[in-house]
Design an enzyme around this catalytic site. Structure first.
Site, short mmCIF file in Angstrom:
data_model
loop_
_atom_site.label_atom_id
_atom_site.label_comp_id
_atom_site.label_asym_id
_atom_site.label_seq_id
_atom_site.Cartn_x
_atom_site.Cartn_y
_atom_site.Cartn_z
N HIS A 265 0.72 -0.97 0.35
CA HIS A 265 0.04 0.16 -0.03
C HIS A 265 1.17 1.16 -0.10
O HIS A 265 1.94 1.26 0.34
CB HIS A 265 -1.28 0.13 1.37
CG HIS A 265 -1.62 1.46 1.22
ND1 HIS A 265 -2.90 0.94 0.71
CD2 HIS A 265 -1.44 2.70 1.98
CE1 HIS A 265 -3.66 2.56 0.57
NE2 HIS A 265 -3.31 3.06 1.28
N ASP B 14 -14.34 2.72 7.74
CA ASP B 14 -13.59 3.50 7.59
C ASP B 14 -14.25 4.53 6.25
O ASP B 14 -13.57 5.04 5.56
CB ASP B 14 -12.49 2.91 6.87
CG ASP B 14 -11.10 3.17 6.55
OD1 ASP B 14 -11.19 4.26 6.54
OD2 ASP B 14 -11.35 3.06 4.86
N ARG C 100 -14.52 13.08 6.38
CA ARG C 100 -12.44 13.70 6.66
C ARG C 100 -12.61 14.33 5.17
O ARG C 100 -11.74 14.85 5.24
CB ARG C 100 -11.79 12.19 6.77
CG ARG C 100 -11.79 11.67 8.82
CD ARG C 100 -10.47 10.69 8.15
NE ARG C 100 -9.63 10.71 8.06
CZ ARG C 100 -8.82 9.98 7.26
NH1 ARG C 100 -9.62 8.88 7.74
NH2 ARG C 100 -7.95 10.97 7.20
N SER D 99 -7.31 3.80 8.75
CA SER D 99 -8.19 4.01 7.68
C SER D 99 -7.40 2.52 6.53
O SER D 99 -8.36 1.94 6.43
CB SER D 99 -8.41 5.70 6.85
OG SER D 99 -8.54 4.57 5.73
N LYS E 56 -8.44 -1.61 6.37
CA LYS E 56 -8.55 -1.78 5.27
C LYS E 56 -7.95 -3.58 5.04
O LYS E 56 -8.11 -4.16 4.21
CB LYS E 56 -8.70 -1.27 4.14
CG LYS E 56 -10.26 -0.25 3.86
CD LYS E 56 -9.99 1.14 3.23
CE LYS E 56 -8.94 1.84 3.24
NZ LYS E 56 -9.55 3.16 2.01
#
Lengths: 440, 440
Positions: free
Chosen positions: B95, B174, B181, B196, B200
């Site tokens: 990620h 989330d 947000r 967040s 996931k």
């Protein structure tokens, strides 16, 4: 991103997230940005979730004096602005930041009106443990809070005083913002309290305004220095807007008077108007009346005499009748009472305001949610004040409610909130009732 | 007011305003409070305005490691949790916190899959100036992002790699919180970013995870120390949840590679998969592949060879075909281009990531609002990188768009963002591409 800052243009377009970032990062919002934000929020273009983030950023990072003034003026501009210019007499108003047993508006309004100064007391309803003036007066059979602007104006002209609901046309942005702050944990913020109070009072059109800014356990702000800062901020806002404004800093560590509730507070107010009643209520009523009259140009008047000679009482009866109320009608009485007695001889050295306020609220005198009804007969009656000598078995306070099931939680809230000590022990009142004055 | 704290009870009832007050006043929320908050927010019992105030309080007052872990676990518990246990091979994922020209997932996924480790790249779409992996791949005719869980599982088993849309069943709290947000100015918060991302990725069920945490002008977090804190927080969250996790801190002051957009980034990725392409893309792809393989237990592999000998390219073609894409199809080309040329001889000493990312976004490569389409052919192609010698009249970069009206604002955003200096001038890259590694 922001456009150019051409002064005063209402069509300038900003981005809500940019403005939130500015305040989040401890920057200062411009006049044009605050105008846009308040207008866009009132119209619903800026959402509650964006305004909630903004108010939390304001809560934690503060606002400059200029930002607070801009916010106040923008909230005023969101609605109508009244004027009492056509009344032919000066106007003066009082606002309290709220406390436990604070029924001062009730004796104060007629007392000031006696001297030919019009008193337009636009008031609210209570939420949480601080009671609302309108809730208290609605204990009186027939009395109504909602007057049209024309009715209010006529009553001020003919009777000289009025206590009624502030119309929704005054600073509607503040109404929306206050409801939001209430559910998002951003109530106790000096910039937000100051702009909320002063936007409504300036929009109302009063010529003079005295602020009763509370500090202590039963107040919004516990610390006197925070209250002083709030008072200074509000006095400056009023003076900038052409309203003669001053403030008294008053002690809210101990309940005001002996009655906390609705009907019982009316009863106590009538005692004060008749020249009796608890000394602290009379002291604060007289001090605030002097301030209000002085700001309206009346310095050479004997306020206390009007309580003793029946003029204040006559004015009270006149005002109550003008709004449909019967000043001679019996006030509601609760179905059940529960009295707590002294378990020893000694001196009452402690009686904390907040727990007793919460007890009255739990008995049904206040509301948990906007729009809930209140029970006018519910509340707490104190039989002794801090410093009083008490003897074993004498009643200390009485709880009143229609449903006895409410007593246990009310008793729980006052557990440890009062104490009988010995002669010579320190009496915990947090100092004198009137601690200071702020203003020109 | 809060009830008793019986561990793990999901029915425990709290008050949202109490919880906001706790965080506002720098207190710590309990596990039960965070569980309740996330569950109540997901169900809609706690409103967006309350959660917005809470996230701003978290942004400004922070969260403890325990609170961040609790928030992550509560968001995982809001939805389904996948498992690749039945796959018969290790899984590893990557990620990136997002950057300008960051197409690394595209060459990285097939490169790792070559070595028999399954790569479940559940990806997102871009918002603002950072592009989304799915948007880039959708430049390829026929390619589809939405797979069922069964299709994804089958492709991982049979082909070994997949890049597809994360289902809405993973950490729905989330998804809801991120959207909030985004419009309330609370994106750049380490506790909120970490929970967040990791909610996931942990819910996805990968066995190993490498985080590419960016710092610099083109990244969420500008400062390397903040990025290091984010990396440490996320690595700890992953390890606590049983996911082998490490992070590279990588420099995002300068665009990654030469292509910024969608179709052009696919083109550049294919060059890298063929053993060519920009050196920085290859360097980061290889470094991340080594990390991913090492966490999956493969330390003795020659990653670079797989780029040179065609195995990575073969895997790419296989994966694209498995999702309906034609790896040989022509990619879309923009209708208009605008090229900027060097105005002097010298060395390119500056090329800031953020302005070039904004330029690509303004050309149509990104979206302003969720759900908007992107223009796959729009973007920026750089013809020189910082440190390159340039001669007067040579092309420096080319903007591509379908509508020429987009060029002026894109050019405006890169004005002052690049500079040609003299031999010996400092080249402003902000240091090496890979600055540090965090992890066990």
């Amino acid at each position: 991103m922001s456009g150019g800052a051409s002064a005063g243009s209402p069509v300038e377009d900003f981005d809500a997230v940019d403005l939130i970032h500015t305040k989040r990062d401890r920057g200062e919002l411009s006049t044009a940005q605050i105008d846009w934000l308040v207008d866009a929020y009132t119209r619903g273009y800026v959402g509650d979730e964006q305004m909630a983030a903004m108010t939390m950023a304001i809560f934690l990072n503060g606002m400059s004096r200029t930002e607070i003034r801009d916010l106040t003026m923008a909230m005023i501009a969101s609605g109508e602005r009244m004027s009492f210019d056509g009344l032919g007499k000066p106007t003066t108003d009082k606002h309290s930041t709220g406390g436990v047993g604070d029924k001062i508006t009730l004796p104060l309004m007629p007392l000031v009106a006696v001297f030919g100064v019009a008193v337009p007391q636009l008031s609210g309803r209570g939420l949480g443990h601080t009671g609302g003036t309108l809730d208290k007066l609605e204990s009186i059979p027939g009395w109504r809070a909602n007057l049209s602007n024309e009715e209010m104006f006529a009553q001020l002209r003919d009777v000289g005083g009025v206590i009624c609901a502030a119309g929704s046309g005054l600073a509607p942005a503040d109404g929306k913002l206050y409801s939001l702050r209430d559910i998002t944990g951003t109530v106790e913020s000096i910039p937000l309290i100051a702009s909320s109070i002063m936007s409504k009072k300036i929009a109302e059109g009063t010529g003079a305004l005295v602020l009763d800014v509370k500090f202590g356990s039963g107040a919004f702000l516990k610390d006197i220095e925070e209250s002083r800062e709030l008072a200074r901020t509000m006095v400056a806002l009023g003076q900038d807007a052409g309203v003669a404004t001053s403030a008294l800093l008053t002690n809210m560590n101990v309940p005001l008077g002996l009655a906390i509730g609705n009907a019982n507070e009316v009863r106590e107010s009538v005692e004060v108007l008749g020249g009796g009643g608890p000394a602290d209520i009379t002291e604060l009523t007289v001090a605030l009346a002097r301030e209000m009259l002085a700001l309206a140009g009346k310095t050479d008047v004997d306020v206390e005499a009007a309580l003793q000679d029946g003029r204040a009482m006559d004015k009270w009866r006149e005002v109550i009748r003008a709004q449909g109320g019967d000043p001679d009608a019996a006030l509601p009485v609760a179905k059940e009472t529960h009295t707590v007695y002294a378990d020893r001889d000694g001196v009452l050295v402690q009686q904390d305001a907040l727990p007793f306020g919460i007890a009255a609220w739990r008995l049904g005198a206040g509301r948990a949610r906007k729009g809930d009804p209140v029970q006018h007969s519910a509340g707490v009656d104190l039989h002794a004040k801090p410093g009083d000598t008490v003897t074993k078995g004498q009643p200390l306070f009485t709880l009143s409610a229609d449903e006895p099931a409410r007593f246990p939680r009310a008793l729980e809230s006052v557990d440890g909130a009062w104490r009988i000590g010995d002669e010579g022990d320190e009496v915990l009142t947090g100092g004198p009732l009137i601690a200071d004055r702020v203003g020109g």
